[in-house]
Design an enzyme around this catalytic site. Structure first.
Site: not given
Ligand code: NAD
Length: 464
Positions: A234-235, A370, A374, A405
């Site tokens: 997805r996305g 996160y 990243k 998304t």
């Protein structure tokens, strides 16, 4: 497909918050012209304008058999793109793109002529127009040269902040010794001029080496290549899988077994194959390689897209939230890369493209876990690229800003609407915008871009 109810709600919220409506962005579709209108090419001004002449010749030349072929002198002759090119600004003329070649500036005083010649044309650019500078890296230059070159960087970012109507402004920064006609300089110029770069704005894209090759077909640069995309159910991952397939690649779509049905639908839709796999499993690298080799005979491109969030303020972060994000977003990528690099089966000008985030550049409230991953991606590709260089390979990252998304749909409405507006294009990007950047970095023409991170964020206002 945008939901009409949320679109109306977003428009109402924008109005209440006093935001001006965003200009619609044109995305690439097969058959679309590379540039829809006149192109102005300006040079550094004083003295011979060899680089601007070479770019004007490339843009205006007739498209022959699409390939780069040496002429009798041994120099490379590039097939032209057949655009309507002008070398001097005509008052009141409307251009679709302005390319300013600034490779020959030696002092900030040299910027006046070419940049002010461009200035008067910028406000009359067609909707969705393009401003692209080509300059040289300020690294290792003398003080005056470095001042001129570094100044260009901030000029591009400033033009981007002033632009309207979906126009973008970006720059290509060549390392010393890399000619303006190098494969990746040409590839980057084509990407930035086209609608493939709709949400790339205010970015300086470095070209580090002369490596790379022009594709035999610009519309199918990945012909014959086999690509693996993780998180493809997805996305953004699904968009990457479809875009790589559109560009000619055979795609292996990877996602967790729980997403099996969606994954199969994506893979079937692009005549690829699906591999149900949790990328954190210890043998994920071996499983990916085995699937690609047995089903498709080779592996050329790996796109590390799968990612998760477990947002929490740092003070309240739990062990489980921290560990889950590290495991999926970075540890799995390191382990898979290690398996590929030691296999001996990932050696034909391979490409690794990893999805970072603007959070990895500037940090974000509630996202320390996160951010670690990243930012980690940015460090990982920089350190991995030299390991791939001996066989013509590259590792690069794409850092999306706010993209529409299912991941971002989970955000509360108000912060979501504010996040959309926090960039110079004043809207969220679409998954395909990230996918186009990934496709470019996966292509043969991007072989000279090594260990870099390209933002796809509409010039997101990050607090760096
Ligand atoms: P998404 O949640 O819609 O899709 C992520 C996919 O990864 C899902 O299909 C999920 O099943 C898969 N996945 C998760 N864990 C997995 C695992 N262990 N093994 C295999 N597959 C796994 O997310 P998205 O918005 O499409 O984001 C894709 C990437 O882009 C992520 O790395 C994300 O961090 C990054 N990103 C997204 C945005 C944004 O605004 N959406 C911004 C910056 C970066």
């Amino acid at each position: 497909m945008p939901n009409p109810i949320t679109t109306t709600l977003s428009a109402k919220l924008s109005e209440l918050l006093g935001f001006s409506p965003a200009a619609p962005l044109r995305r690439w579709a097969p058959g679309q012209p590379l540039v829809d209108g006149k192109v102005l090419v300006l040079g550094s001004g004083a003295g011979p304008d060899a680089d601007a002449d070479a770019i004007a010749a490339l843009l205006s030349g007739s498209p022959a058999e699409p390939s780069a072929t040496p002429d009798a002198s041994g120099d490379e002759v590039l097939d032209g793109w057949g655009l309507d090119v002008y070398r001097h600004p005509v008052p009141d003329e409307r251009y679709a793109a302005v390319v300013v070649v600034l490779t020959e500036v030696d002092h900030p005083g040299d910027l006046h002529a070419p940049l002010l010649a461009a200035a008067s044309t910028v406000k009359k650019l067609a909707r969705g127009g393009r401003v692209v500078t080509i300059s040289r890296s300020a690294a290792d230059a003398s003080p005056a040269v470095a001042a001129a070159r570094q100044g260009i960087d901030a000029v591009v970012r400033s033009i981007a902040k002033e632009s309207r109507g979906g126009t973008t402004a970006n720059g290509i920064v060549l390392a010393d010794g890399v000619p303006v006609t190098a494969a990746s300089a040409v590839g980057a110029l084509r990407f930035l001029l086209s609608t493939r770069s709709a949400f790339v704005h205010g970015q300086l894209l470095p070209v580090d080496t002369t490596a790379g090759a022009l594709p035999t077909d610009w519309d199918a640069p990945l012909d014959g290549r086999v690509a693996v995309v993780t998180g493809a159910a997805r996305g953004i991952g699904a968009a990457i899988a479809r875009t790589l397939a559109r560009d000619g690649a055979t795609v292996v779509a990877v996602d967790v077994p729980a997403a099996g049905e969606q994954l199969t639908a994506v893979a079937n839709g692009i005549r690829g194959t699906a591999l149900q796999l949790d990328i954190t499993s210890p043998d994920a690298g071996a499983a990916i390689l085995e699937h690609a080799l047995t089903r498709h005979g080779r592996l050329d491109v790996v796109v590390h897209n799968a990612g998760i969030t477990r947002d929490k303020l740092f003070a309240n972060m739990t062990d489980a939230q921290w560990d889950a994000v590290i495991a999926v977003n970075i540890a799995a990528q390191l382990a898979i890369n290690e398996a590929l690099l030691t296999s001996g089966d990932f050696t034909d000008a391979p490409r690794i493209v990893s999805i970072s985030s603007t959070t990895g550049l500037a940090g974000n409230r509630g996202q320390t876990n996160y951010a670690a991953t990243k930012g980690g991606v940015i460090g990982m590709v920089r350190a991995t690229a030299p390991l791939l260089e001996p066989f013509g390979g590259t590792a690069n990252a794409v850092a999306p800003g706010f993209i529409e998304t299912e991941m971002t749909a989970k955000m509360p409405a108000l912060p979501r609407q504010v996040a959309r507006q926090m960039n110079s294009l004043q809207q969220g990007g679409q998954p395909v915008d990230v996918a186009e950047a990934v496709a470019f970095l996966s292509s043969p023409q991007a072989g000279g871009i090594v260990g870099r991170t390209l933002r796809v964020c509409g010039q997101h206002v990050v607090g760096a």
